[in-house]
Design a protein around this motif. Structure first.
Motif, PDB file in Angstrom:
ATOM      1  N   ASP A  92      38.113  36.844  32.325  1.00 45.28           N
ATOM      2  CA  ASP A  92      38.824  36.202  33.441  1.00 45.28           C
ATOM      3  C   ASP A  92      38.371  36.687  34.820  1.00 45.28           C
ATOM      4  N   GLY A  93      37.277  37.412  34.877  1.00 45.81           N
ATOM      5  CA  GLY A  93      36.786  37.902  36.163  1.00 45.81           C
ATOM      6  C   GLY A  93      36.505  36.797  37.170  1.00 45.81           C
ATOM      7  N   VAL A  94      36.097  35.643  36.680  1.00 45.27           N
ATOM      8  CA  VAL A  94      35.762  34.530  37.580  1.00 45.27           C
ATOM      9  C   VAL A  94      37.002  33.971  38.274  1.00 45.27           C
ATOM     10  N   LYS A  95      38.189  34.359  37.781  1.00 46.90           N
ATOM     11  CA  LYS A  95      39.430  33.773  38.286  1.00 46.90           C
ATOM     12  C   LYS A  95      40.076  34.574  39.407  1.00 46.90           C
ATOM     13  N   SER A  96      39.390  35.617  39.871  1.00 45.60           N
ATOM     14  CA  SER A  96      39.973  36.455  40.917  1.00 45.60           C
ATOM     15  C   SER A  96      38.913  36.851  41.934  1.00 45.60           C
ATOM     16  N   SER A  97      39.254  36.726  43.214  1.00 49.88           N
ATOM     17  CA  SER A  97      38.314  37.120  44.258  1.00 49.88           C
ATOM     18  C   SER A  97      38.057  38.629  44.203  1.00 49.88           C
ATOM     19  N   ALA A  98      39.014  39.379  43.680  1.00 52.20           N
ATOM     20  CA  ALA A  98      38.853  40.834  43.590  1.00 52.20           C
ATOM     21  C   ALA A  98      37.744  41.240  42.625  1.00 52.20           C
ATOM     22  N   THR A  99      37.378  40.335  41.720  1.00 52.94           N
ATOM     23  CA  THR A  99      36.324  40.635  40.747  1.00 52.94           C
ATOM     24  C   THR A  99      35.127  39.702  40.926  1.00 52.94           C
ATOM     25  N   GLY A 100      34.958  39.196  42.136  1.00 50.62           N
ATOM     26  CA  GLY A 100      33.797  38.356  42.429  1.00 50.62           C
ATOM     27  C   GLY A 100      33.979  36.896  42.085  1.00 50.62           C
ATOM     28  N   GLY A 101      35.204  36.510  41.795  1.00 52.96           N
ATOM     29  CA  GLY A 101      35.480  35.113  41.457  1.00 52.96           C
ATOM     30  C   GLY A 101      36.248  34.402  42.555  1.00 52.96           C
ATOM     31  N   SER A 102      37.084  33.463  42.175  1.00 53.91           N
ATOM     32  CA  SER A 102      37.844  32.646  43.121  1.00 53.91           C
ATOM     33  C   SER A 102      39.286  32.548  42.625  1.00 53.91           C
ATOM     34  N   ASP A 103      40.219  32.853  43.498  1.00 61.93           N
ATOM     35  CA  ASP A 103      41.637  32.849  43.109  1.00 61.93           C
ATOM     36  C   ASP A 103      42.123  31.434  42.800  1.00 61.93           C
ATOM     37  N   MET A 113      39.715  24.567  37.450  1.00 60.69           N
ATOM     38  CA  MET A 113      38.494  24.583  36.636  1.00 60.69           C
ATOM     39  C   MET A 113      37.463  25.433  37.357  1.00 60.69           C
ATOM     40  N   TRP A 114      37.040  26.502  36.714  1.00 54.91           N
ATOM     41  CA  TRP A 114      36.004  27.349  37.291  1.00 54.91           C
ATOM     42  C   TRP A 114      34.665  27.004  36.644  1.00 54.91           C
ATOM     43  N   VAL A 115      33.642  26.815  37.461  1.00 53.72           N
ATOM     44  CA  VAL A 115      32.303  26.501  36.961  1.00 53.72           C
ATOM     45  C   VAL A 115      31.377  27.614  37.426  1.00 53.72           C
ATOM     46  N   CYS A 116      30.666  28.227  36.483  1.00 57.56           N
ATOM     47  CA  CYS A 116      29.877  29.414  36.830  1.00 57.56           C
ATOM     48  C   CYS A 116      28.805  29.659  35.770  1.00 57.56           C
ATOM     49  N   GLN A 117      28.062  30.733  35.965  1.00 59.51           N
ATOM     50  CA  GLN A 117      27.173  31.212  34.920  1.00 59.51           C
ATOM     51  C   GLN A 117      28.014  32.042  33.958  1.00 59.51           C
ATOM     52  N   ALA A 126      39.305  28.526  27.600  1.00 57.39           N
ATOM     53  CA  ALA A 126      40.532  27.974  28.191  1.00 57.39           C
ATOM     54  C   ALA A 126      41.697  28.907  27.947  1.00 57.39           C
ATOM     55  N   GLN A 127      42.731  28.751  28.763  1.00 55.88           N
ATOM     56  CA  GLN A 127      43.998  29.450  28.506  1.00 55.88           C
ATOM     57  C   GLN A 127      45.011  28.438  28.003  1.00 55.88           C
ATOM     58  N   PHE A 128      45.646  28.761  26.887  1.00 61.22           N
ATOM     59  CA  PHE A 128      46.686  27.896  26.330  1.00 61.22           C
ATOM     60  C   PHE A 128      47.923  27.912  27.230  1.00 61.22           C
ATOM     61  N   PRO A 129      48.790  26.888  27.085  1.00 63.10           N
ATOM     62  CA  PRO A 129      50.035  26.889  27.865  1.00 63.10           C
ATOM     63  C   PRO A 129      50.885  28.109  27.545  1.00 63.10           C
ATOM     64  N   GLY A 130      51.625  28.564  28.545  1.00 64.23           N
ATOM     65  CA  GLY A 130      52.543  29.676  28.353  1.00 64.23           C
ATOM     66  C   GLY A 130      51.977  31.037  28.700  1.00 64.23           C
ATOM     67  N   GLY A 131      50.723  31.083  29.129  1.00 65.22           N
ATOM     68  CA  GLY A 131      50.093  32.363  29.476  1.00 65.22           C
ATOM     69  C   GLY A 131      50.333  32.743  30.924  1.00 65.22           C
ATOM     70  N   ASP A 136      45.504  30.965  34.551  1.00 63.05           N
ATOM     71  CA  ASP A 136      45.639  29.680  33.870  1.00 63.05           C
ATOM     72  C   ASP A 136      44.556  28.697  34.322  1.00 63.05           C
ATOM     73  N   GLY A 137      43.978  27.991  33.348  1.00 58.50           N
ATOM     74  CA  GLY A 137      42.956  27.000  33.665  1.00 58.50           C
ATOM     75  C   GLY A 137      41.829  27.062  32.657  1.00 58.50           C
ATOM     76  N   VAL A 138      40.701  26.436  33.016  1.00 59.28           N
ATOM     77  CA  VAL A 138      39.540  26.428  32.121  1.00 59.28           C
ATOM     78  C   VAL A 138      38.309  26.895  32.874  1.00 59.28           C
ATOM     79  N   VAL A 139      37.394  27.500  32.142  1.00 52.66           N
ATOM     80  CA  VAL A 139      36.134  27.989  32.693  1.00 52.66           C
ATOM     81  C   VAL A 139      35.008  27.298  31.942  1.00 52.66           C
TER      82      VAL A 139
END
Ligand code: ARG
Ligand code: ZN
Ligand code: CA
Length: 254
Positions: A92-103, A113-117, A126-131, A136-139
């Motif tokens: 989940d690093g891509v999902k946070s600006s603190a780890t070089g991703g995007s919040d 939806m995160w698109v990356c290498q 993907a993250q299932f509902p309820g997490g 939350d979202g898909v990469v």
């Protein structure tokens, strides 16, 4: 549920190498595929074997790039972030600006939806509902995103996002993730119980778990076949999606 719902999408393009900064056209090509696949309007739905055509589902879900940002201002629904990370993984690093991703934008109002290498041959996750909301979202791997630009065969049909959004809407893998045991299934009644993932483009029928004569529904989006070999959701899968949209993801139906 009656009627079509539209889910607002924000695409986070998180790039290191220049080519990973995919163009708007590639993003639009992915939205086009989603809007076909979830409405059973994909041209290849005609390839569904006759024995299963009555099960094909129009989920009545559409996807649109967000036109309003979380503060109500105008947006094109695309965020571009340059990162020092050469690749991401499932942490989940891509999902946070603190780890070089995007919040994420608020995950009860947008499908993020995160698109990356991605490393390790991973096409997406993907993250299932309820997490946790913050992840939350898909990469999706940029090479498996959309149908143009950096999208590369055999994953250049946009089906990785279709599959991952299936998970995001509470669908399990069609084989039930039991490594061939035939003991667990996908908790959907109209998809045949199947032993293990199918890959590539199998010949019909492919019988496992005593599921003859028709065998595995390997052309279902929740199998692992090539993009060109998957082209349907079922009515039973739509029921699970509807339950999700009445439950954990009900914020998208208002
Ligand atoms: N999570 C799966 C993977 O990374 C996605 C498979 C998608 N399949 C496809 N034909 N696009 O392997
Ligand atoms: Zn999957
Ligand atoms: Ca089943």
């Amino acid at each position: 549920r009656t009627g079509v719902i539209t889910i607002p999408v924000v695409v986070h393009v998180v790039y290191n190498a220049a080519e990973e900064n995919i163009d708007d056209q590639q993003i639009m090509s992915q939205l086009d595929v989603l809007n076909q696949d979830f409405r059973a309007a994909n041209p290849d739905v005609s390839k569904v074997p006759d024995v299963w055509t009555s099960l094909v589902a129009d989920t009545e879900i559409e996807f649109g790039l967000a036109t309003k940002d979380p503060l109500g201002g105008p947006t094109n629904g695309i965020i571009r972030v340059k990162t020092a990370q050469s690749a991401f993984d499932t942490d989940d690093g891509v999902k946070s600006s603190a780890t070089g991703g995007s919040d994420p934008w608020p995950t009860d109002q947008y499908l993020n939806m995160w698109v990356c290498q991605l490393g390790g041959g991973l096409l997406g996750y993907a993250q299932f509902p309820g997490g946790p909301p913050q992840t939350d979202g898909v990469v999706i791997l940029h090479r498996a995103f959309g149908t143009s630009g950096t999208a590369a065969a055999p994953y250049n049909g946009g089906r990785t996002a279709t599959h991952e959004i299936g998970h995001w809407l509470d669908l399990f893998h069609i084989w039930g993730d039991d490594d061939g045991a035939c003991s667990n299934d996908d908790r959907v009644a109209d998809t045949p119980n199947q032993a293990d993932a199918n890959v590539g483009a199998p010949d019909f029928p492919h019988v496992t778990c005593n599921n003859g004569p028709n065998g595995d529904m390997f052309m279902n989006y929740m199998d692992y076949t090539d993009d060109a070999a998957m082209f349907m959701f079922t009515m039973g899968q739509r029921e699970r999606i509807d339950a999700c949209l009445e439950g954990a993801r009900s914020s998208f139906t208002v």
